[in-house]
Design an enzyme around this catalytic site. Structure first.
Site, mmCIF file in Angstrom:
data_model
loop_
_atom_site.group_PDB
_atom_site.id
_atom_site.type_symbol
_atom_site.label_atom_id
_atom_site.label_comp_id
_atom_site.label_asym_id
_atom_site.label_seq_id
_atom_site.Cartn_x
_atom_site.Cartn_y
_atom_site.Cartn_z
ATOM 1 N N ASP A 4 0.870 -1.161 0.000
ATOM 2 C CA ASP A 4 0.000 0.000 0.000
ATOM 3 C C ASP A 4 0.916 1.222 0.000
ATOM 4 O OD1 ASP A 4 -1.427 1.772 2.676
ATOM 5 O OD2 ASP A 4 -2.267 1.730 0.655
ATOM 6 N N ASP A 6 -0.226 5.137 0.838
ATOM 7 C CA ASP A 6 -0.533 6.138 1.856
ATOM 8 C C ASP A 6 -0.633 5.511 3.243
ATOM 9 O OD1 ASP A 6 -2.547 7.406 -0.693
ATOM 10 O OD2 ASP A 6 -0.770 8.421 0.084
HETATM 11 C C1 XBP Z 1 -5.420 6.103 0.667
HETATM 12 C C2 XBP Z 1 -6.565 6.847 0.082
HETATM 13 C C3 XBP Z 1 -6.301 7.929 -0.921
HETATM 14 C C4 XBP Z 1 -5.612 9.130 -0.340
HETATM 15 C C5 XBP Z 1 -5.708 10.340 -1.247
HETATM 16 O O1 XBP Z 1 -4.746 5.400 -0.285
HETATM 17 O O2 XBP Z 1 -7.677 6.558 0.410
HETATM 18 O O3 XBP Z 1 -7.524 8.329 -1.422
HETATM 19 O O4 XBP Z 1 -6.196 9.467 0.890
HETATM 20 O O5 XBP Z 1 -5.256 10.067 -2.514
HETATM 21 P P1 XBP Z 1 -3.958 4.018 0.040
HETATM 22 P P2 XBP Z 1 -6.112 10.467 -3.826
HETATM 23 O O6 XBP Z 1 -4.730 2.925 -0.583
HETATM 24 O O7 XBP Z 1 -2.584 4.183 -0.591
HETATM 25 O O8 XBP Z 1 -3.835 3.879 1.533
HETATM 26 O O9 XBP Z 1 -6.612 11.869 -3.590
HETATM 27 O O10 XBP Z 1 -5.161 10.344 -4.956
HETATM 28 O O11 XBP Z 1 -7.233 9.482 -3.891
HETATM 29 MG MG MG Z 2 -2.944 3.168 3.328
#
Ligand code: XBP
Ligand code: MG
Length: 228
Positions: A4, A6
């Protein structure tokens, strides 16, 4: 291993939050997503979906469309992505402690690495380009991201795509995740999950993961061998 982004590779959500707020300001909107509100809004994965959810929840400007019929959520998210990529391109967001070494050790030991994330591809290119250099694409030959799938986490789609692109079986892959939505997505796709606690998902229920690590410095090849 499928990572993953973020909250796992880097603590990015604070920068996403700031970018959303700058985008709102640039559109002349008086919306402000403070820390507490943003932590709640994170239950909805996907930036566009999160803005649309907020518009629905507050009823603010719900019918706003531009002449081309593009929704306000779409236009705001486009602006937010441009602001966010500029922030991380400058190196403002480092990888989490321990991740860089772990990725290099895994790559040196021939372990296939891939990405399965809700965030958009430009955000990944900016973050990993700034932190791992241009070689990042060699380290992660498979990247499943954002709108490459219709259903976002906790739906299994993004992990199913990554597993297919890796030409692997789900049961032979391990996901590294930080949030409840991410853990549920990987489990629903048939992967085993190692969870690492992150700031913005620190209270998430990570049930179903085979390990819940306090941070990324606990990730090691020894741990991988143990669970493989
Ligand atoms: C987490 C998310 C993303 C980010 C924002 O992603 O839910 O939407 O918060 O990014 P991950 P965008 O699966 O990597 O934990 O604005 O590009 O959606
Ligand atoms: Mg994440």
């Amino acid at each position: 291993m499928i990572f993953d982004v973020d909250g796992t590779l880097a603590e990015t959500e604070e920068y996403h939050r700031r970018a959303f707020n700058v985008a709102f300001e640039e559109f002349g909107l008086d919306w402000v997503w403070d820390d507490a509100l943003y932590r709640d809004l994170l239950k909805v994965t996907g930036g566009k979906e999160r803005i649309a959810h907020y518009i629905f929840r507050t009823g603010a400007m719900k019918d706003s469309m531009d002449p081309d019929g593009r929704s306000l959520a779409f236009l705001l998210h486009q602006k937010k992505t441009a602001i966010y990529t500029e922030m991380v391109r400058t190196g403002a967001v480092p990888l989490r402690a321990g991740i860089g070494d772990f990725l290099c050790a895994a790559a040196e030991n021939g372990i296939g690495l891939a990405i399965a994330t809700t965030t958009s591809l430009p955000n990944i290119e900016a973050l990993l380009g700034a932190t791992l250099g241009s070689q990042w694409r060699r380290m992660f030959p498979v990247v499943a991201a954002g709108d490459m799938v219709v259903n976002k986490k906790p739906a299994p789609d993004i992990y199913q795509l990554a597993v297919n692109l890796l030409d692997q079986n789900a049961e032979d892959c391990i996901a590294i995740e930080d949030s409840r939505n991410g853990v549920q997505s990987a489990l629903a796709a048939g992967l085993r999950v190692v969870a690492v606690r992150s700031d913005f998902a620190r209270d998430d229920d990570l049930q179903g993961s085979i390990r819940q690590l306090p941070d990324c410095t606990w990730l090691s090849l020894e741990l991988l061998r143990e669970i493989a």
